[in-house]
Write a protein that holds these residues in place. Sequence first.
Motif, PDB file in Angstrom:
ATOM      1  N   MET A 282       0.834  -1.206   0.000  1.00 42.84           N
ATOM      2  CA  MET A 282       0.000   0.000   0.000  1.00 42.84           C
ATOM      3  C   MET A 282       0.867   1.254   0.000  1.00 42.84           C
ATOM      4  SD  MET A 282      -2.989  -1.019   2.744  1.00 42.84           S
ATOM      5  CE  MET A 282      -3.697   0.631   2.649  1.00 42.84           C
ATOM      6  N   PHE A 283       1.871   1.256   0.867  1.00 38.14           N
ATOM      7  CA  PHE A 283       2.743   2.424   0.980  1.00 38.14           C
ATOM      8  C   PHE A 283       3.488   2.681  -0.330  1.00 38.14           C
ATOM      9  CE2 PHE A 283       6.853   4.355   2.044  1.00 38.14           C
ATOM     10  CZ  PHE A 283       6.435   5.469   2.754  1.00 38.14           C
ATOM     11  N   THR A 284       3.927   1.609  -0.967  1.00 38.59           N
ATOM     12  CA  THR A 284       4.681   1.756  -2.211  1.00 38.59           C
ATOM     13  C   THR A 284       3.825   2.318  -3.334  1.00 38.59           C
ATOM     14  OG1 THR A 284       6.033  -0.148  -1.569  1.00 38.59           O
ATOM     15  CG2 THR A 284       6.136   0.527  -3.865  1.00 38.59           C
ATOM     16  N   GLN A 285       2.550   1.941  -3.368  1.00 36.94           N
ATOM     17  CA  GLN A 285       1.697   2.284  -4.500  1.00 36.94           C
ATOM     18  C   GLN A 285       0.903   3.572  -4.315  1.00 36.94           C
ATOM     19  OE1 GLN A 285       2.040   0.462  -7.230  1.00 36.94           O
ATOM     20  NE2 GLN A 285       3.515  -0.710  -6.029  1.00 36.94           N
ATOM     21  N   HIS A 286       1.122   4.292  -3.233  1.00 32.95           N
ATOM     22  CA  HIS A 286       0.277   5.469  -3.003  1.00 32.95           C
ATOM     23  C   HIS A 286       0.450   6.521  -4.103  1.00 32.95           C
ATOM     24  CE1 HIS A 286       3.271   8.494  -1.606  1.00 32.95           C
ATOM     25  NE2 HIS A 286       3.952   7.440  -1.217  1.00 32.95           N
TER      26      HIS A 286
END
Length: 346
Positions: A282-286
């Motif tokens: 999730m953090f990577t794709q924000h």
Amino acid sequence: MNESCTIPTSPFLLNLSHVLVCLTAPVYITTCYILVFKCSPFFSQYRIVLLRHIFTCIFMEYFVDIIWQMTVVVPYSAFCSVGTGHRYPVFMFSIVVAGLCATGVSIMHMFQYRMNAVTDDSIRILKSIITGVKFYHYFMMTSCLCLLIASYNHLADQKAFKTNVQYKFGSVPSYIWCDNCMFINTDSTTVLIFVGLGASSQPLAAVYFGLSVYALKLGLQKLRKSLSQRTITTQRNFLNSLYLQTAVHVIFISVPLGIFFLTFILHIPSSEMYMSYIPMAMFTQHGSLSALALLVSNKPLYSVFTKTFLRMKTNIRETDRVSDIRGAEREHSSWNRTAVRENVMK
């Protein structure tokens, strides 16, 4: 990397973020292409603000996924890096913190630009308050980065803290002692102040965004008397698109950070290791999801997107049709030549 420092992980979960990065790369390419080459003249200044934000997101996404490639190891709440920068975990962590600050600043710039576009001096006091909150937030982020620099040695010297972790849990895996694994050293006062200041900056950012939304609403209400309905609709669409982008960042950054801080309170067994990969994905794709939200929700950009790719699709179809016609003509010509030769032979 030494084999004893290898983190036991599921190959599927380990490569999940890589797969997502490959899937979302076209989103960045398409959005940047439209903003750079297909942007309307009236959109050119706001385009620069958007591109600056997107490039920040691109840097963050590929840095976290390729260079840092971090995994939160539960139940120890350790940051373990397996990327190309695994030898320098504290430095990698510092760059990510700076990247988060840059992302926040770029979002503030987008709000500031839209507020300047739809408001006037009738809400001068409110705008002054918003500006004051913005600069105070800048001050807090700058202080946070300075504290991070001051805490570098405390974060780099992990031996004593890892010993305390081992004493707390009885035993820890061998890879925890490797240099590619680091903890937030809460035994250090400087680190605690850094964490507290970073956490307290989030409510302040929420205050800034809340006041900005209120100012933008007042500005649009006032503009109804002087601008056409079409212009008002366009401005409202820009604002809704900005709200959606911001919501994506808030959700896909706050949720992983919240889960990480919960690991300090809740005991998550190592068998639930997958819980650390999902928040990291999730953090990577924000950033890419924010770019996708911009592309889909911003009507001028979406209109250009559909026209551009529909035209490309039409051109491909026309090219195929012309190729088919030419192929049929060549086949017909060849058949005629064959028939002539057969008649001559007869």
